[in-house]
Design a protein around this motif. Structure first.
Motif, mmCIF file in Angstrom:
data_model
loop_
_atom_site.group_PDB
_atom_site.id
_atom_site.type_symbol
_atom_site.label_atom_id
_atom_site.label_comp_id
_atom_site.label_asym_id
_atom_site.label_seq_id
_atom_site.Cartn_x
_atom_site.Cartn_y
_atom_site.Cartn_z
ATOM 1 N N VAL A 112 0.846 -1.191 0.000
ATOM 2 C CA VAL A 112 0.000 0.000 0.000
ATOM 3 C C VAL A 112 0.883 1.242 0.000
ATOM 4 N N PRO A 113 0.694 2.182 -0.910
ATOM 5 C CA PRO A 113 1.516 3.395 -0.940
ATOM 6 C C PRO A 113 1.429 4.171 0.373
ATOM 7 N N ASP A 114 2.555 4.709 0.822
ATOM 8 C CA ASP A 114 2.589 5.459 2.077
ATOM 9 C C ASP A 114 1.617 6.627 2.076
ATOM 10 N N SER A 115 1.422 7.252 0.906
ATOM 11 C CA SER A 115 0.539 8.427 0.826
ATOM 12 C C SER A 115 -0.906 8.071 1.127
ATOM 13 N N LEU A 116 -1.285 6.815 0.908
ATOM 14 C CA LEU A 116 -2.626 6.345 1.260
ATOM 15 C C LEU A 116 -2.648 5.710 2.642
ATOM 16 N N LEU A 117 -1.582 4.975 2.948
ATOM 17 C CA LEU A 117 -1.523 4.280 4.232
ATOM 18 C C LEU A 117 -1.613 5.250 5.400
ATOM 19 N N ALA A 118 -1.050 6.444 5.243
ATOM 20 C CA ALA A 118 -1.096 7.439 6.321
ATOM 21 C C ALA A 118 -2.513 7.784 6.726
ATOM 22 N N HIS A 119 -3.456 7.654 5.789
ATOM 23 C CA HIS A 119 -4.841 8.017 6.063
ATOM 24 C C HIS A 119 -5.616 6.932 6.810
ATOM 25 N N VAL A 120 -5.050 5.751 6.924
ATOM 26 C CA VAL A 120 -5.803 4.655 7.548
ATOM 27 C C VAL A 120 -5.092 4.016 8.731
ATOM 28 N N LEU A 121 -3.885 4.462 9.069
ATOM 29 C CA LEU A 121 -3.166 3.857 10.179
ATOM 30 C C LEU A 121 -3.924 3.986 11.496
ATOM 31 N N ALA A 122 -4.659 5.075 11.655
ATOM 32 C CA ALA A 122 -5.422 5.275 12.891
ATOM 33 C C ALA A 122 -6.579 4.294 13.008
ATOM 34 N N TYR A 123 -6.964 3.666 11.893
ATOM 35 C CA TYR A 123 -8.039 2.677 11.915
ATOM 36 C C TYR A 123 -7.476 1.255 11.947
ATOM 37 N N LEU A 124 -6.327 1.060 11.304
ATOM 38 C CA LEU A 124 -5.687 -0.255 11.327
ATOM 39 C C LEU A 124 -5.129 -0.570 12.714
ATOM 40 N N ARG A 125 -4.568 0.440 13.367
ATOM 41 C CA ARG A 125 -4.096 0.336 14.755
ATOM 42 C C ARG A 125 -3.168 -0.855 14.976
ATOM 43 N N GLY A 126 -2.168 -0.894 14.128
ATOM 44 C CA GLY A 126 -1.143 -1.908 14.291
ATOM 45 C C GLY A 126 -1.377 -3.171 13.494
ATOM 46 N N GLU A 127 -2.558 -3.361 12.955
ATOM 47 C CA GLU A 127 -2.827 -4.537 12.130
ATOM 48 C C GLU A 127 -2.401 -4.261 10.688
ATOM 49 N N ILE A 268 -13.188 13.019 19.107
ATOM 50 C CA ILE A 268 -12.612 11.787 18.553
ATOM 51 C C ILE A 268 -12.613 11.859 17.028
ATOM 52 N N SER A 269 -13.695 12.368 16.460
ATOM 53 C CA SER A 269 -13.749 12.536 15.004
ATOM 54 C C SER A 269 -12.657 13.481 14.523
ATOM 55 N N GLU A 270 -12.412 14.550 15.283
ATOM 56 C CA GLU A 270 -11.356 15.499 14.916
ATOM 57 C C GLU A 270 -9.979 14.836 15.002
ATOM 58 N N ILE A 271 -9.761 14.055 16.047
ATOM 59 C CA ILE A 271 -8.474 13.362 16.191
ATOM 60 C C ILE A 271 -8.228 12.450 14.996
ATOM 61 N N LEU A 272 -9.237 11.668 14.631
ATOM 62 C CA LEU A 272 -9.089 10.741 13.504
ATOM 63 C C LEU A 272 -8.941 11.488 12.177
ATOM 64 N N ALA A 273 -9.637 12.607 12.047
ATOM 65 C CA ALA A 273 -9.567 13.367 10.793
ATOM 66 C C ALA A 273 -8.218 14.031 10.597
ATOM 67 N N HIS A 274 -7.577 14.478 11.695
ATOM 68 C CA HIS A 274 -6.303 15.195 11.571
ATOM 69 C C HIS A 274 -5.097 14.275 11.711
ATOM 70 N N ASP A 275 -5.323 13.040 12.121
ATOM 71 C CA ASP A 275 -4.229 12.080 12.241
ATOM 72 C C ASP A 275 -3.403 11.967 10.952
ATOM 73 N N PRO A 276 -4.038 11.791 9.773
ATOM 74 C CA PRO A 276 -3.225 11.687 8.544
ATOM 75 C C PRO A 276 -2.390 12.930 8.272
ATOM 76 N N GLY A 277 -2.942 14.101 8.546
ATOM 77 C CA GLY A 277 -2.203 15.332 8.296
ATOM 78 C C GLY A 277 -0.938 15.431 9.125
ATOM 79 N N VAL A 278 -0.993 14.937 10.369
ATOM 80 C CA VAL A 278 0.205 14.938 11.210
ATOM 81 C C VAL A 278 1.253 13.994 10.617
ATOM 82 N N ARG A 279 0.817 12.832 10.188
ATOM 83 C CA ARG A 279 1.759 11.854 9.605
ATOM 84 C C ARG A 279 2.395 12.383 8.327
ATOM 85 N N LEU A 280 1.610 13.148 7.555
ATOM 86 C CA LEU A 280 2.100 13.698 6.282
ATOM 87 C C LEU A 280 2.703 15.091 6.452
#
Length: 544
Positions: A112-127, A268-280
């Protein structure tokens, strides 16, 4: 970087023998292009528990067609938001779905490209995201044009064959994923076939959907029961409907616990929404995520007497940890931006002398803090915090007092926060100068922030008056934030100026900047005193 677009479409269930109607009869459509046929093959990635699909997120790698590549689809306003998405999670109904779609090149089949993976790591949570479904689609596309030649929309007639894959199917690459041993959902075969239509806007307006409804319905099309092909094959309709329901909206006669639940859900919605932006490393993402973290912690502290003390204390500790990790790079960036701005006020010779030195000193600490933050955001501790926050929402550890009427209880919560702020302000007034006074004013700032967040949380039951209190507290918070930044900058500059073997021009620039921070701190404190007088009228009695 991934490219982005907003997809607006309606999906329809149709029978295998249905005939595509005369699409030129749709009001506003004057011409239909020649049908174009593509063979598409897509492999969808998810966890064994379908962590992405259950949130209406799809991640796939598709070959064939004009947009071959990796695709990530999210709700249009970001994960966790239901705004303007129609029946986004469930996907059924007569409203069009709005989804944000990110594209990346095909790359490697199983990576999975890193540019996409950054948007879902908060949902995968280590999986790991592994292949779960392979879809083969025979797509016939009809382009719909308006009278001015504008490409309004496309109708896709899809004949789909879906195959469930095992979690181990990605071992040899997504393209070679084999059927594994994972059991299919109860009552479902491992392969399924169906037909569906998708009407997707290109340059047309949403008015096209109701205009097309009668003609498509006459041909046997019904609004789709599932929001995506993946949801259909995984039979996730029931789970999606539960996710779409969200927390109950607080009512004046409802329990006070509804206020915290609704406010915490927003954060919680804000945390999940801004999580990818922090990673990127997107601008302001750290600030936005930190703000949501602080709001969540403030609300938990304010409402803690209504909940199990241990549960609230644990979440508060973890939120404080996350806020601290976020705060170091954010504060370094704020300080660097602040001093950059003030360097512009220096004579050119002094500004040039100090610029590179400041960039080296502060930039290095900022970059190191960002690296620590990135490590923290892939840690088990961070993912456990997200699980804990969502678990608190799903099963609130309430005490009997949480059933108290929201409107009356909210008054007491705001009054308590206002009294806390007043005590801090009086303490600061008694300490006239020096470090003790600066520490006291910093406490005033923190208590103003808490009052602001508590007032925000009770807005559903106290409306404009609560908003007025929140705004007044926010003004105090911002003014004292400027004061605190000036104090920190002053102390930093004094430390830098004391460095041995400092060039005379740099030392002179530091002294000038230091003097400027001292004056700015004094100005901010004077402004705070004026604002406090105004705010006391708003806070007096806090009878809302």
């Amino acid at each position: 970087m991934a490219s982005q677009a907003v997809e607006v479409e309606m999906k329809y269930d149709v029978g295998q023998d249905a005939e595509v109607p005369s699409l030129a009869e749709i009001p506003g459509v004057t011409r239909v292009g020649e049908p174009h046929v593509d063979t598409l093959e897509a492999v969808y990635f998810d966890t064994q528990t379908h962590a992405l699909a259950s949130r209406d997120i799809t991640l796939r790698r598709r070959t064939g067609g004009v947009d071959a590549g990796w695709h990530l689809k999210l709700t249009a306003e970001g994960p966790g938001s239901d705004e303007e998405s129609g029946d986004a999670a469930g996907g059924s109904g007569s409203e069009p779905r709005r989804r944000r779609e990110l594209h990346a090149p095909l790359g490697q089949p199983g990576v999975v490209p890193d540019s996409l993976l950054a948007h879902v790591l908060a949902y995968l949570r280590g999986e790991d995201a592994a292949p779960v479904v392979r879809l083969k689609t025979q797509r016939t596309t009809y382009a719909l044009y308006g009278g001015d030649g504008v490409h309004l929309a496309d109708l896709a007639d899809d004949r789909v064959s879906a195959e469930l894959l095992g979690a181990a199917g990605g071992a040899g690459g997504a393209g070679d994923a084999a059927v594994g041993d994972t059991a299919a959902p109860e009552g479902e075969a491992r392969t399924r076939e169906w037909r569906e239509w998708e009407l997707e806007l290109v340059h047309g307006s949403p008015e096209l959907f109701p205009a097309a409804e009668e003609i498509l319905a006459a041909a046997g099309a019904l609004p789709a029961k599932h929001g995506s092909k993946l949801a259909k094959v995984l039979a996730l309709a029931a789970r999606e409907s539960g996710a779409a329901a969200g927390p109950k909206s607080p009512g004046k006669k409802g329990p006070v616990s509804d206020l915290l639940t609704a406010y915490l859900a927003e954060q919680i919605s804000e945390i999940l929404a801004h999580d990818p932006g922090v990673r990127l490393e997107e601008p302001e993402a750290v600030h936005d995520l930190r703000s949501a973290t602080r709001r969540a912690r403030s609300a938990l502290q304010a409402y803690r007497r209504f909940y199990n003390a241990l549960a609230v204390r644990h979440l508060g500790t973890e939120l404080k940890w996350l806020g601290r990790v976020l705060g170091v790079p954010r504060d370094a960036e704020v300080m660097l931006d602040r001093l950059r701005g003030h360097m512009a006020e220096l004579p050119p010779i002094l500004a040039s002398a100090v610029k590179d030195r400041l960039e080296d000193d502060l930039g290095a600490s900022r970059d190191a803090a960002h690296r620590k933050l990135q490590m923290a955001m892939v840690s088990a501790r961070y993912f456990q915090l997200l699980d804990g926050l969502e678990g608190f929402l799903d099963n609130p550890p309430v005490r009997p007092g949480a059933a108290a009427p929201a409107r009356k209880a909210a008054v007491k919560l705001v009054a308590k926060a206002a009294k806390r702020l007043e005590r801090a302000a009086r303490t600061a007034k008694r300490t006239r100068r020096g470090a003790e006074h600066e520490t006291a004013l910093h406490q005033v700032r923190k208590d103003a922030k808490r009052l602001r967040h508590v007032a925000e949380s009770v807005e559903p039951v106290h409306g404009k008056h609560a908003t007025k209190i929140a705004k007044a507290a926010r003004r105090q918070q911002q003014i004292l934030g400027d004061f605190h930044d000036s104090v920190v900058a002053r102390d930093l500059l004094a430390k830098l100026a004391a460095a041995p073997d400092l060039p005379e021009a740099v030392a002179s620039a530091y002294v000038t900047l230091h003097t400027r921070q001292v004056q700015l701190a004094a100005d901010a404190e004077a402004e705070y005193r004026k604002e406090r007088k105004k705010s006391r009228k708003v806070f007096r009695g806090t009878v809302i």
